[in-house]
Write a protein that holds these residues in place. Structure first.
Motif, PDB file in Angstrom:
ATOM      1  N   VAL A  11     -43.832 -47.154  70.061  1.00  0.00           N
ATOM      2  CA  VAL A  11     -42.724 -47.670  70.876  1.00  0.00           C
ATOM      3  C   VAL A  11     -42.389 -49.108  70.499  1.00  0.00           C
ATOM      4  CG1 VAL A  11     -42.100 -48.323  73.235  1.00  0.00           C
ATOM      5  CG2 VAL A  11     -43.107 -46.094  72.799  1.00  0.00           C
ATOM      6  N   ASN A  12     -43.393 -49.872  70.086  1.00  0.00           N
ATOM      7  CA  ASN A  12     -43.178 -51.270  69.720  1.00  0.00           C
ATOM      8  C   ASN A  12     -42.828 -51.462  68.246  1.00  0.00           C
ATOM      9  OD1 ASN A  12     -43.714 -52.199  72.328  1.00  0.00           O
ATOM     10  ND2 ASN A  12     -45.911 -52.253  71.959  1.00  0.00           N
ATOM     11  N   SER A  13     -42.515 -50.370  67.576  1.00  0.00           N
ATOM     12  CA  SER A  13     -42.184 -50.446  66.164  1.00  0.00           C
ATOM     13  C   SER A  13     -40.812 -49.830  65.918  1.00  0.00           C
ATOM     14  CB  SER A  13     -43.240 -49.710  65.331  1.00  0.00           C
ATOM     15  OG  SER A  13     -43.134 -48.302  65.523  1.00  0.00           O
ATOM     16  N   GLN A  14     -40.440 -49.757  64.644  1.00  0.00           N
ATOM     17  CA  GLN A  14     -39.163 -49.152  64.295  1.00  0.00           C
ATOM     18  C   GLN A  14     -39.175 -47.634  64.459  1.00  0.00           C
ATOM     19  OE1 GLN A  14     -38.315 -50.472  60.314  1.00  0.00           O
ATOM     20  NE2 GLN A  14     -37.711 -52.532  60.962  1.00  0.00           N
ATOM     21  N   ALA A  15     -40.359 -47.062  64.723  1.00  0.00           N
ATOM     22  CA  ALA A  15     -40.478 -45.603  64.856  1.00  0.00           C
ATOM     23  C   ALA A  15     -40.145 -45.106  66.258  1.00  0.00           C
ATOM     24  CB  ALA A  15     -41.897 -45.161  64.491  1.00  0.00           C
ATOM     25  N   VAL A  16     -39.725 -46.010  67.139  1.00  0.00           N
ATOM     26  CA  VAL A  16     -39.500 -45.605  68.523  1.00  0.00           C
ATOM     27  C   VAL A  16     -38.372 -44.575  68.630  1.00  0.00           C
ATOM     28  CG1 VAL A  16     -37.995 -47.602  68.921  1.00  0.00           C
ATOM     29  CG2 VAL A  16     -39.018 -46.411  70.863  1.00  0.00           C
ATOM     30  N   TYR A  17     -37.284 -44.741  67.857  1.00  0.00           N
ATOM     31  CA  TYR A  17     -36.150 -43.835  67.985  1.00  0.00           C
ATOM     32  C   TYR A  17     -36.231 -42.728  66.942  1.00  0.00           C
ATOM     33  CZ  TYR A  17     -34.413 -47.556  70.977  1.00  0.00           C
ATOM     34  OH  TYR A  17     -34.275 -48.486  71.970  1.00  0.00           O
ATOM     35  N   THR A  18     -37.292 -41.942  67.031  1.00  0.00           N
ATOM     36  CA  THR A  18     -37.470 -40.779  66.157  1.00  0.00           C
ATOM     37  C   THR A  18     -37.802 -39.572  67.005  1.00  0.00           C
ATOM     38  OG1 THR A  18     -39.853 -41.147  65.855  1.00  0.00           O
ATOM     39  CG2 THR A  18     -38.359 -42.237  64.295  1.00  0.00           C
ATOM     40  N   VAL A  19     -37.527 -38.396  66.465  1.00  0.00           N
ATOM     41  CA  VAL A  19     -37.828 -37.161  67.186  1.00  0.00           C
ATOM     42  C   VAL A  19     -39.337 -37.020  67.390  1.00  0.00           C
ATOM     43  CG1 VAL A  19     -37.676 -34.647  67.093  1.00  0.00           C
ATOM     44  CG2 VAL A  19     -35.753 -36.027  66.328  1.00  0.00           C
ATOM     45  N   GLU A  20     -40.131 -37.500  66.425  1.00  0.00           N
ATOM     46  CA  GLU A  20     -41.586 -37.385  66.532  1.00  0.00           C
ATOM     47  C   GLU A  20     -42.116 -38.211  67.708  1.00  0.00           C
ATOM     48  OE1 GLU A  20     -40.191 -36.181  62.728  1.00  0.00           O
ATOM     49  OE2 GLU A  20     -40.010 -38.165  63.662  1.00  0.00           O
ATOM     50  N   THR A  21     -41.626 -39.428  67.862  1.00  0.00           N
ATOM     51  CA  THR A  21     -42.048 -40.255  68.990  1.00  0.00           C
ATOM     52  C   THR A  21     -41.588 -39.642  70.311  1.00  0.00           C
ATOM     53  OG1 THR A  21     -41.978 -42.267  67.653  1.00  0.00           O
ATOM     54  CG2 THR A  21     -41.904 -42.550  70.028  1.00  0.00           C
ATOM     55  N   LEU A  22     -40.379 -39.109  70.329  1.00  0.00           N
ATOM     56  CA  LEU A  22     -39.882 -38.430  71.530  1.00  0.00           C
ATOM     57  C   LEU A  22     -40.791 -37.262  71.896  1.00  0.00           C
ATOM     58  CD1 LEU A  22     -37.703 -37.948  73.685  1.00  0.00           C
ATOM     59  CD2 LEU A  22     -36.453 -36.592  71.993  1.00  0.00           C
ATOM     60  N   ALA A  23     -41.215 -36.487  70.898  1.00  0.00           N
ATOM     61  CA  ALA A  23     -42.095 -35.351  71.162  1.00  0.00           C
ATOM     62  C   ALA A  23     -43.420 -35.818  71.756  1.00  0.00           C
ATOM     63  CB  ALA A  23     -42.348 -34.572  69.871  1.00  0.00           C
ATOM     64  N   ALA A  24     -43.993 -36.909  71.232  1.00  0.00           N
ATOM     65  CA  ALA A  24     -45.247 -37.440  71.766  1.00  0.00           C
ATOM     66  C   ALA A  24     -45.074 -37.882  73.212  1.00  0.00           C
ATOM     67  CB  ALA A  24     -45.735 -38.601  70.911  1.00  0.00           C
ATOM     68  N   MET A  25     -43.956 -38.520  73.530  1.00  0.00           N
ATOM     69  CA  MET A  25     -43.677 -38.967  74.898  1.00  0.00           C
ATOM     70  C   MET A  25     -43.588 -37.777  75.852  1.00  0.00           C
ATOM     71  SD  MET A  25     -40.765 -41.833  74.011  1.00  0.00           S
ATOM     72  CE  MET A  25     -40.544 -42.428  75.684  1.00  0.00           C
TER      73      MET A  25
END
Length: 509
Positions: free
Chosen positions: A187-201
């Motif tokens: 979340v604190n990186s550039q990877a926050v707006y990815t489908v993978e991060t959304l799936a983890a959330m």
């Protein structure tokens, strides 16, 4: 003739003397026991009947014939010594050793991927509802550490359940802490707006909601974050199955999708389902229902986080809380009014044009069914109805604890529960993921069903394993899980309703 294998059962099955289905790389008995399957036995015994030797070579000096083809697609046969005479020299016998290739997980992603595939393949009840979008996750694990850590947590939860241990303990495990920290870094990186991060959330929210009482935690910050990421990602591409699945699977968790890009997403989902025809006015009614639900959620969330904790204290110590119960009743009544008004308005808006209709259904045990023109419409109506049912049940509980029986509240509660029971034939027409999600969301309406009614409910063509029923006849498992969910939803703690009665009116029983 070629050698005949006596058995290629794995060592675990041989040791237990049980049948091995030999479905490598992991046989069914090992999957059920959550054991590491050693694969096919490395030793194959065989007997080969022979014609009399033509070259004069003694039987004991002959070498074992080696086939150029593997005896099993997962095993390679190699020569291991000479043959011995059998049956007075008419046959030979001996042993071969199998070189069985083993897949070694060289990375964390390999290990977690194998765990997820294993989890998706099993059919036993785990008490954990597995969303359909998980099948699109393995191919993305190598792209996201936080997604891999959340899947590892999901697998640990199943692992606990398969051994009869408390699944809730995973929330205090190192795996849970690692998943949270991993998500925080994403979340604190550039990877926050990815489908993978959304799936983890979404996965972490689902596990938290499943194991922590609704009354003891406020999920609003987490759900707001999910909706924020969804908006930033925009509408999914038509080929992005994971992205689409996440939007479908979170509608109930985050209170509905009310803003862009969900308008575009709904159009995509409609095109995928092949149902592009919408009746006149249906979109407008859905928009009204969405707006009503969003408005009521601003009232219902404080009710969950502020009023229900006090109700739980009343259940635990009614004597000490006697002075507080009247104010609690007034708070509940203040919430009930707007919720009931919104429910009636949405019901009227859906019923008048025929977007929600009650029809005769002779094959259903209630004789009638309630159907909707879309699952989206059903979700909004059922969400508002369940909020109303929750408030009525809690109101009745609190008043009864102190000797007052609110018969009008109980009658209204029964009528709304019966309305949802009549939706079961409609649930049968939906895809498995949608029907399972809706069933789980309305589970508490079955808590007062009689044994006869439970039998009829379980005989419907629906998957009840997520509500504790191991089979169509497992009434006890069903009742236990429904009561557990009801006690959480109504903040009873370990309290149980002492009376079982039919939801249906007496003349229809």
């Amino acid at each position: 003739m070629p050698g005949v294998a006596k058995s290629t059962a794995c060592a675990n099955c041989k040791k237990k003397r049980i049948r091995c289905d030999q479905q490598w790389p992991t046989c069914a008995p090992c999957r059920r026991s959550s054991m590491m399957c050693p694969g096919p036995s490395s030793t194959l015994k065989f007997i080969q009947h022979l014609a009399p030797p033509t070259d004069g070579t003694p039987v004991g000096k002959r070498k074992a014939p080696v086939s150029s083809k593997a005896a099993h697609p997962f095993a390679v046969m190699v020569d291991r010594g000479h043959l011995s005479p059998y049956n007075n020299g008419k046959a030979v016998h001996g042993s071969f050793r199998l070189q069985v290739p083993r897949f070694k997980s060289t990375t964390t992603v390999d290990r977690v991927t194998a765990q997820l595939v294993h989890l998706l393949e099993i059919k036993e009840r785990t008490g954990l509802e597995l969303p359909s979008y998980l099948k699109f996750v393995p191919e993305r694990l190598s792209q996201s550490t936080c997604l891999a850590d959340s899947i590892a947590l999901l697998y640990l939860t199943w692992h606990q359940a398969s051994r009869g241990q408390s699944q809730a303990k995973v929330l205090g495990s190192k795996t849970y802490g690692r998943a949270l920290k991993s998500l925080q870094r994403a979340v604190n990186s550039q990877a926050v707006y990815t489908v993978e991060t959304l799936a983890a959330m979404v996965i972490l929210l689902g596990l938290t909601v499943h194991y922590k009482p609704f009354t003891l935690i406020d999920y609003r910050p987490h759900t707001v974050a999910i909706r924020h990421v969804m908006r930033q990602l925009g509408a999914p591409e038509i080929q992005s199955s994971l992205h689409i699945g996440l939007i479908q699977g979170t509608e109930g968790l985050i209170g509905g999708h009310f803003e862009s890009p969900w308008k575009e997403t709904n159009e995509i989902l409609q095109s995928l389902s092949g149902n592009n025809e919408r009746r006149e006015g249906e979109k407008e009614v859905e928009a009204f229902a969405r707006t009503s639900l969003e408005g009521i959620m601003t009232i219902f969330r404080p009710y969950l986080s502020n009023i229900l904790p006090t109700v739980l204290k009343i259940w635990k110590d009614p004597v000490a809380m006697r002075g507080s119960h009247e104010s609690v009743v007034q708070d509940i009544l203040a919430v009930r009014g707007p919720i009931e008004t919104a429910r009636k308005d949405v019901w009227e808006a859906c019923s008048s044009p025929g977007f929600m209709v009650e029809l005769p259904e002779p094959s259903f045990f209630l004789g009638h069914k309630v159907v909707f023109t879309s699952a989206t419409m059903a979700n909004y109506v059922l969400s508002l109805t369940m909020m109303n049912i929750s408030v009525l049940a809690v109101l009745y509980d609190v008043q009864k604890i102190y000797g007052t029986v609110n018969k009008p509240a109980r009658a209204e509660y029964q009528g709304l529960c019966l309305k949802i029971w009549k939706c079961l034939p409609y649930f049968e027409t939906l895809d498995a993921a949608t029907s399972t999600r809706l069933i789980k969301s309305v589970a508490s309406v079955f808590e007062h069903a009689t044994d006869e009614e439970i039998s009829s409910i379980l005989n419907t063509n629906l998957e009840w394993s997520n509500l504790g029923a191991k089979s169509k006849t497992d009434k006890e498992g069903f009742r236990t899980e429904v009561m557990r969910i009801s006690n959480l939803w109504y903040s009873r703690g370990s309290g149980q309703q002492e009376v079982q009665y039919s939801i249906r009116p007496a003349e229809k029983s």
